[in-house]
Design a protein around this motif. Structure first.
Motif, short mmCIF file in Angstrom:
data_model
loop_
_atom_site.label_atom_id
_atom_site.label_comp_id
_atom_site.label_asym_id
_atom_site.label_seq_id
_atom_site.Cartn_x
_atom_site.Cartn_y
_atom_site.Cartn_z
N ILE A 78 -6.86 -6.51 8.84
CA ILE A 78 -5.39 -6.46 8.83
C ILE A 78 -4.83 -7.29 9.98
O ILE A 78 -3.89 -8.07 9.81
CB ILE A 78 -4.90 -5.00 8.91
CG1 ILE A 78 -5.38 -4.23 7.66
CG2 ILE A 78 -3.39 -4.92 9.03
CD1 ILE A 78 -5.16 -2.73 7.71
N VAL B 176 0.32 -6.32 7.58
CA VAL B 176 0.26 -5.14 8.45
C VAL B 176 1.36 -4.11 8.12
O VAL B 176 2.46 -4.48 7.71
CB VAL B 176 0.31 -5.57 9.94
CG1 VAL B 176 1.68 -6.10 10.32
CG2 VAL B 176 -0.10 -4.42 10.87
N GLY B 177 1.02 -2.84 8.29
CA GLY B 177 1.92 -1.75 7.93
C GLY B 177 3.03 -1.52 8.93
O GLY B 177 3.02 -0.55 9.68
N TRP C 164 -8.10 3.42 5.02
CA TRP C 164 -7.67 2.51 6.08
C TRP C 164 -8.92 1.96 6.76
O TRP C 164 -9.77 2.76 7.19
CB TRP C 164 -6.79 3.29 7.06
CG TRP C 164 -6.24 2.49 8.18
CD1 TRP C 164 -5.60 1.29 8.10
CD2 TRP C 164 -6.26 2.84 9.58
NE1 TRP C 164 -5.21 0.88 9.35
CE2 TRP C 164 -5.60 1.80 10.27
CE3 TRP C 164 -6.75 3.93 10.30
CZ2 TRP C 164 -5.44 1.82 11.65
CZ3 TRP C 164 -6.58 3.95 11.67
CH2 TRP C 164 -5.93 2.90 12.34
N ASN D 295 -3.09 5.19 2.30
CA ASN D 295 -3.27 3.83 2.80
C ASN D 295 -4.71 3.43 2.54
O ASN D 295 -5.61 4.07 3.08
CB ASN D 295 -2.97 3.81 4.32
CG ASN D 295 -3.15 2.45 4.96
OD1 ASN D 295 -3.41 1.46 4.28
ND2 ASN D 295 -3.02 2.41 6.28
N TYR E 92 2.48 8.57 7.76
CA TYR E 92 3.68 8.02 7.08
C TYR E 92 4.62 9.11 6.61
O TYR E 92 5.31 8.94 5.59
CB TYR E 92 3.24 7.13 5.91
CG TYR E 92 2.49 5.89 6.37
CD1 TYR E 92 3.18 4.72 6.66
CD2 TYR E 92 1.11 5.91 6.55
CE1 TYR E 92 2.51 3.59 7.10
CE2 TYR E 92 0.42 4.78 7.00
CZ TYR E 92 1.14 3.63 7.27
OH TYR E 92 0.48 2.52 7.72
N LYS F 56 5.37 4.97 12.70
CA LYS F 56 6.11 4.47 11.55
C LYS F 56 7.44 5.20 11.39
O LYS F 56 8.48 4.58 11.27
CB LYS F 56 5.29 4.61 10.27
CG LYS F 56 3.80 4.43 10.46
CD LYS F 56 3.35 2.99 10.46
CE LYS F 56 1.93 2.89 10.97
NZ LYS F 56 1.20 1.72 10.62
N PHE G 13 2.65 1.24 1.06
CA PHE G 13 1.68 0.35 0.41
C PHE G 13 1.52 0.60 -1.08
O PHE G 13 1.74 1.69 -1.58
CB PHE G 13 0.31 0.53 1.07
CG PHE G 13 0.33 0.35 2.56
CD1 PHE G 13 0.73 -0.85 3.11
CD2 PHE G 13 -0.01 1.40 3.40
CE1 PHE G 13 0.78 -1.01 4.49
CE2 PHE G 13 0.03 1.25 4.78
CZ PHE G 13 0.43 0.05 5.32
N ARG H 147 -3.85 -4.93 -1.08
CA ARG H 147 -2.83 -4.02 -0.57
C ARG H 147 -1.60 -4.81 -0.19
O ARG H 147 -1.68 -5.79 0.54
CB ARG H 147 -3.35 -3.28 0.67
CG ARG H 147 -2.34 -2.24 1.19
CD ARG H 147 -2.71 -1.68 2.54
NE ARG H 147 -2.27 -2.53 3.64
CZ ARG H 147 -2.25 -2.17 4.91
NH1 ARG H 147 -2.70 -0.97 5.26
NH2 ARG H 147 -1.84 -3.00 5.86
C1 LMR Z 1 -1.84 -0.68 8.70
O1 LMR Z 1 -2.63 -0.07 7.98
O2 LMR Z 1 -1.47 -1.84 8.46
C2 LMR Z 1 -1.28 -0.01 9.91
O3 LMR Z 1 -1.80 1.27 10.04
C3 LMR Z 1 -1.41 -0.81 11.14
C4 LMR Z 1 -2.81 -0.88 11.64
O4 LMR Z 1 -3.00 -0.58 12.82
O5 LMR Z 1 -3.71 -1.27 10.89
#
Ligand code: LMR
Length: 394
Positions: free
Chosen positions: A13, A33-34, A127, A180, A211, A243, A345, A371
């Motif tokens: 990411i 990126v989230g 993740w 995620n 989230y 977030k 996402f 994603r």
């Molecule tokens: C993501 O999944 O994009 C976020 O949680 C940011 C990260 O630190 O990866």
């Protein structure tokens, strides 16, 4: 000594984030990126955060240490936000951590301290930093099926079947809401069955809730976590404020451990404070203070909730716009799953090759597993993405 080091695997990411920055195209679109972005591509400081910071700046009289577990007032407001009144306070241990990642890390360290043989079970996919940290800590790891690439929903039968391999004392990592990287979530009834299954295996849940407020609403998004907490004697919950308060760089998170009684909670608390001391000593304070200030003040809280709702609704509207546009272009409803996903996402469910093609041809950046960060879109870029998806032959 440094010659003995070897190159560590790049975080996918974060590598994508750097690649996006280096792309000279004006029309490029970042769905990597989230991080929440408004229609102009900005990640704003929330109004309530600004006001809380102003108050803190005006009134703070010392920057001296607080405590290894952070400010107890922060723990109180966060326990209430995540768990409501589900669990009596004397069964809960809590420590502030540097972000949600810090909470995950400290949860894993606590598990390792209590039982180094416990296997940590992760959804496939999850993740990427989950398996990365577990591998780094050299802990046993397993995966359970989660995503059905045909329906782009949860492969519930596969999940339940795979959870059958979980051994007594193992830990099952569950996403509290807004999964995620897929955006596909269990229904309430499915979660009840997962709770029963994990209980039947005598395993312990570790909930990652990063989230809350981005899916169906603050309380709605906490329902699964509350049901899990109520369904077990022991449970761990890693929470992020990055977030929902938009305070990414302040590194604000909390680890909660729910024990079977007050004595065991006190023992968990002592161990969690010890682990904070070993890893970074006192947790960061500023973000936690901002969150506490907001949640303790009725007016600030209302304003924060209102802005969070705006954020959530803007993501839902973008999802719907994307679905409508794809429907128009393909004359089919095969992308409707995007409207059923929740949170930041959605996993498109296509190959890394097509993800790469979309990046090269259109300057649209999504993570290699397809994603997409829905918040990276705006009204103008939705049609561009829809066209790119169709042209690539997804
Ligand atoms: C993501 O999944 O994009 C976020 O949680 C940011 C990260 O630190 O990866």
């Amino acid at each position: 000594m440094f010659e003995k080091l070897y190159q560590q695997p790049a975080d996918k990411i974060l590598a994508l984030m750097a690649q996006f920055r280096a792309d000279p195209r004006d029309e490029k679109v970042d769905l990597g990126v989230g991080v929440y972005k408004d229609a102009s591509g900005n990640t704003p400081v929330m109004r309530a955060v600004k006001e809380a910071e102003r108050r803190i700046l005006a009134n703070q009289s010392t920057k001296s240490y607080v405590g290894l577990a952070g400010d107890p007032a922060f723990s109180d407001v966060m326990i209430k936000l995540v768990l409501g009144d589900t669990i009596t306070h004397d069964r809960i241990a809590a420590v502030a951590t540097p972000g949600g990642t810090g909470a995950i890390r400290q949860a894993l360290e606590l598990i390792k301290l209590a039982d180094p043989t416990a296997t940590i079970w992760l959804s496939n996919p999850t993740w990427p930093n989950h398996p990365s940290i577990i591998k780094y800590l050299d802990m046993p790891m397993g995966t359970y099926r989660y995503f059905d690439n045909d329906t782009r929903g949860v492969d519930f039968d596969g999940m339940i079947e795979d959870l059958g391999a979980v051994a007594a004392g193992d830990v099952v990592l569950l996403h509290g809401c807004c999964h995620n990287p897929t955006g596909a979530n269990l229904t309430e009834d499915q979660m009840a069955q997962v709770i029963a299954k994990v209980n039947a295996q005598s395993a312990i849940p570790l909930v990652d809730i990063a989230y809350q407020g981005f899916g169906d609403g603050l309380d709605e998004d906490a329902q699964a976590t509350r049901a899990i907490a109520a369904g077990f004697e022991n449970c761990l919950i890693a929470t992020s404020c990055s977030k929902n308060f938009g305070i990414y760089r302040e590194r604000t998170g909390i680890l909660m451990a729910i024990a079977k009684d007050a004595d065991q909670a006190a023992l968990a608390q002592q161990n969690m404070s010890f682990l904070n001391r070993q890893n970074f000593s006192f947790p960061p304070d500023h973000g936690a203070r901002v969150v506490t200030t907001i949640l303790q003040d009725a007016e600030l809280r209302l304003d924060w909730e209102a802005e969070l709702e705006e954020t959530r609704n803007s993501m839902l509207a973008l999802r719907q716009q994307l679905v409508d546009e794809l429907k128009r272009l393909t004359n089919s409803d095969r992308f409707d799953f995007l409207a059923h996903h929740r949170g930041m996402f959605s996993r498109l469910g296509t190959t890394p090759e097509l993800v790469e093609k979309i990046r090269v041809d259109h300057g649209i950046y999504m993570v290699g597993d397809s994603r997409m960060n829905i918040a990276g879109l705006n009204e103008k870029s939705v049609p561009v993405l829809a066209k790119a998806i169709v042209e690539a032959g997804v």
